[in-house]
Write a protein that holds these residues in place. Sequence first.
Motif, PDB file in Angstrom:
ATOM      1  N   CYS A  55       0.956  -1.220  -0.133  1.00  0.00           N
ATOM      2  CA  CYS A  55      -0.038  -0.177  -0.006  1.00  0.00           C
ATOM      3  C   CYS A  55       0.849   1.278  -0.049  1.00  0.00           C
ATOM      4  O   CYS A  55       0.603   2.179  -0.762  1.00  0.00           O
ATOM      5  N   ALA A  56       1.978   1.066   0.621  1.00  0.00           N
ATOM      6  CA  ALA A  56       2.805   2.300   0.922  1.00  0.00           C
ATOM      7  C   ALA A  56       3.390   2.575  -0.513  1.00  0.00           C
ATOM      8  O   ALA A  56       3.585   3.867  -1.019  1.00  0.00           O
ATOM      9  N   ASN A  57       3.740   1.551  -1.218  1.00  0.00           N
ATOM     10  CA  ASN A  57       4.646   1.843  -2.493  1.00  0.00           C
ATOM     11  C   ASN A  57       3.576   2.293  -3.374  1.00  0.00           C
ATOM     12  O   ASN A  57       4.172   3.061  -4.414  1.00  0.00           O
ATOM     13  N   ASN A  58       2.379   1.987  -3.525  1.00  0.00           N
ATOM     14  CA  ASN A  58       1.235   2.529  -4.356  1.00  0.00           C
ATOM     15  C   ASN A  58       1.087   3.881  -4.009  1.00  0.00           C
ATOM     16  O   ASN A  58       0.941   4.790  -5.039  1.00  0.00           O
ATOM     17  N   GLN A  59       1.101   4.299  -2.786  1.00  0.00           N
ATOM     18  CA  GLN A  59       1.011   5.972  -2.424  1.00  0.00           C
ATOM     19  C   GLN A  59       2.230   6.763  -2.769  1.00  0.00           C
ATOM     20  O   GLN A  59       2.066   7.846  -3.287  1.00  0.00           O
ATOM     21  N   SER A  60       3.419   5.978  -2.873  1.00  0.00           N
ATOM     22  CA  SER A  60       4.549   6.689  -2.725  1.00  0.00           C
ATOM     23  C   SER A  60       5.213   6.965  -4.299  1.00  0.00           C
ATOM     24  O   SER A  60       6.637   7.294  -4.193  1.00  0.00           O
ATOM     25  N   ARG A  61       4.542   6.074  -4.996  1.00  0.00           N
ATOM     26  CA  ARG A  61       5.327   6.297  -6.418  1.00  0.00           C
ATOM     27  C   ARG A  61       5.217   7.540  -6.894  1.00  0.00           C
ATOM     28  O   ARG A  61       4.436   8.414  -6.798  1.00  0.00           O
ATOM     29  N   PRO A  62       6.423   7.923  -7.247  1.00  0.00           N
ATOM     30  CA  PRO A  62       6.293   9.348  -7.890  1.00  0.00           C
ATOM     31  C   PRO A  62       5.427   9.670  -8.986  1.00  0.00           C
ATOM     32  O   PRO A  62       5.459   8.802 -10.022  1.00  0.00           O
ATOM     33  N   GLN A  63       4.918  11.008  -8.844  1.00  0.00           N
ATOM     34  CA  GLN A  63       4.186  11.146  -9.971  1.00  0.00           C
ATOM     35  C   GLN A  63       4.923  11.680 -11.175  1.00  0.00           C
ATOM     36  O   GLN A  63       6.143  12.112 -10.891  1.00  0.00           O
ATOM     37  N   GLU A  64       4.388  11.460 -12.398  1.00  0.00           N
ATOM     38  CA  GLU A  64       5.115  11.934 -13.336  1.00  0.00           C
ATOM     39  C   GLU A  64       5.161  13.523 -13.588  1.00  0.00           C
ATOM     40  O   GLU A  64       4.290  13.966 -13.197  1.00  0.00           O
ATOM     41  N   PRO A  65       6.369  13.994 -13.933  1.00  0.00           N
ATOM     42  CA  PRO A  65       6.387  15.533 -13.896  1.00  0.00           C
ATOM     43  C   PRO A  65       5.551  16.081 -14.908  1.00  0.00           C
ATOM     44  O   PRO A  65       5.198  15.412 -15.998  1.00  0.00           O
ATOM     45  N   PRO A  66       4.879  17.195 -14.691  1.00  0.00           N
ATOM     46  CA  PRO A  66       4.004  17.641 -15.719  1.00  0.00           C
ATOM     47  C   PRO A  66       5.037  18.256 -17.029  1.00  0.00           C
ATOM     48  O   PRO A  66       6.080  18.276 -17.211  1.00  0.00           O
ATOM     49  N   PRO A  67       4.203  18.171 -18.294  1.00  0.00           N
ATOM     50  CA  PRO A  67       4.917  18.322 -19.229  1.00  0.00           C
ATOM     51  C   PRO A  67       5.558  19.905 -19.324  1.00  0.00           C
ATOM     52  O   PRO A  67       5.124  20.878 -18.578  1.00  0.00           O
ATOM     53  N   PRO A  68       6.646  20.163 -19.985  1.00  0.00           N
ATOM     54  CA  PRO A  68       7.305  21.361 -20.001  1.00  0.00           C
ATOM     55  C   PRO A  68       6.345  22.452 -20.447  1.00  0.00           C
ATOM     56  O   PRO A  68       5.763  22.249 -21.474  1.00  0.00           O
ATOM     57  N   ASP A  69       6.440  23.488 -19.932  1.00  0.00           N
ATOM     58  CA  ASP A  69       5.563  24.882 -20.561  1.00  0.00           C
ATOM     59  C   ASP A  69       6.611  25.503 -21.519  1.00  0.00           C
ATOM     60  O   ASP A  69       7.555  25.327 -21.531  1.00  0.00           O
ATOM     61  N   LEU A  70       5.944  26.673 -21.892  1.00  0.00           N
ATOM     62  CA  LEU A  70       6.408  27.635 -22.882  1.00  0.00           C
ATOM     63  C   LEU A  70       7.837  28.153 -22.278  1.00  0.00           C
ATOM     64  O   LEU A  70       8.748  28.210 -23.082  1.00  0.00           O
ATOM     65  N   SER A  71       7.643  28.650 -21.297  1.00  0.00           N
ATOM     66  CA  SER A  71       8.913  29.285 -20.694  1.00  0.00           C
ATOM     67  C   SER A  71      10.150  28.263 -20.504  1.00  0.00           C
ATOM     68  O   SER A  71      11.148  28.686 -20.534  1.00  0.00           O
TER      69      SER A  71
END
Length: 193
Positions: free
Chosen positions: A32-48
């Motif tokens: 359960c802890a592994n499911n919750q602590s999986r790193p989220q994919e970073p958001p796609p880069p923005d224009l800046s």
Amino acid sequence: MHAIVSGLFALFPRRRALLVLSLLGALMLSGCANNQSRPQEPPPPDLSQLAHEAAAQMMAGNPALTRYSPMIAATFVSIDNLTTSSTFGRISSEIMASALAQQGMQVREVKMRDSMFIEENVGELILSRQVQRLSSQSNARSILMGTYAQGQDYIYVSTRVVRAGDAMVLATADFKLAIDNNVLSLLEGQGGW
């Protein structure tokens, strides 16, 4: 669950059954802890972010680029019609000029000069025949130019710094930006300055 516990006690002596239950519980909790602590994919880069990466790429490709300062920035234009732009084209140009300035280029602000014609609803468009006239009016040694093309999922941006005297390309970078509602809004914005 009760059947599993009863089966464990039937198979093992009491201590071993408790040990097995403890291990099973620990494994379940760690799962359960592994499911919750999986790193989220970073958001796609923005224009800046993409513009700053492109500026760094330009400087890495031509470390002597700052010798061609001061630079002026032209509004990025639609590849399908070089006489039109959008809010996206104007802000892309502004962000790229800012990123290049942070990399050491001296950037001359042309919107403050009366000598450079700014077409309403478009911005500082530069076509090849205008390069020498506009650069001499602003005493620029180089010009930031760019085009963009809208695809289904991405907008593709091609940007370059050209030498003012002969329009020779000094540095270039390309990037693609995922189209979301924010980007669509910038593409639809045709308002003037």
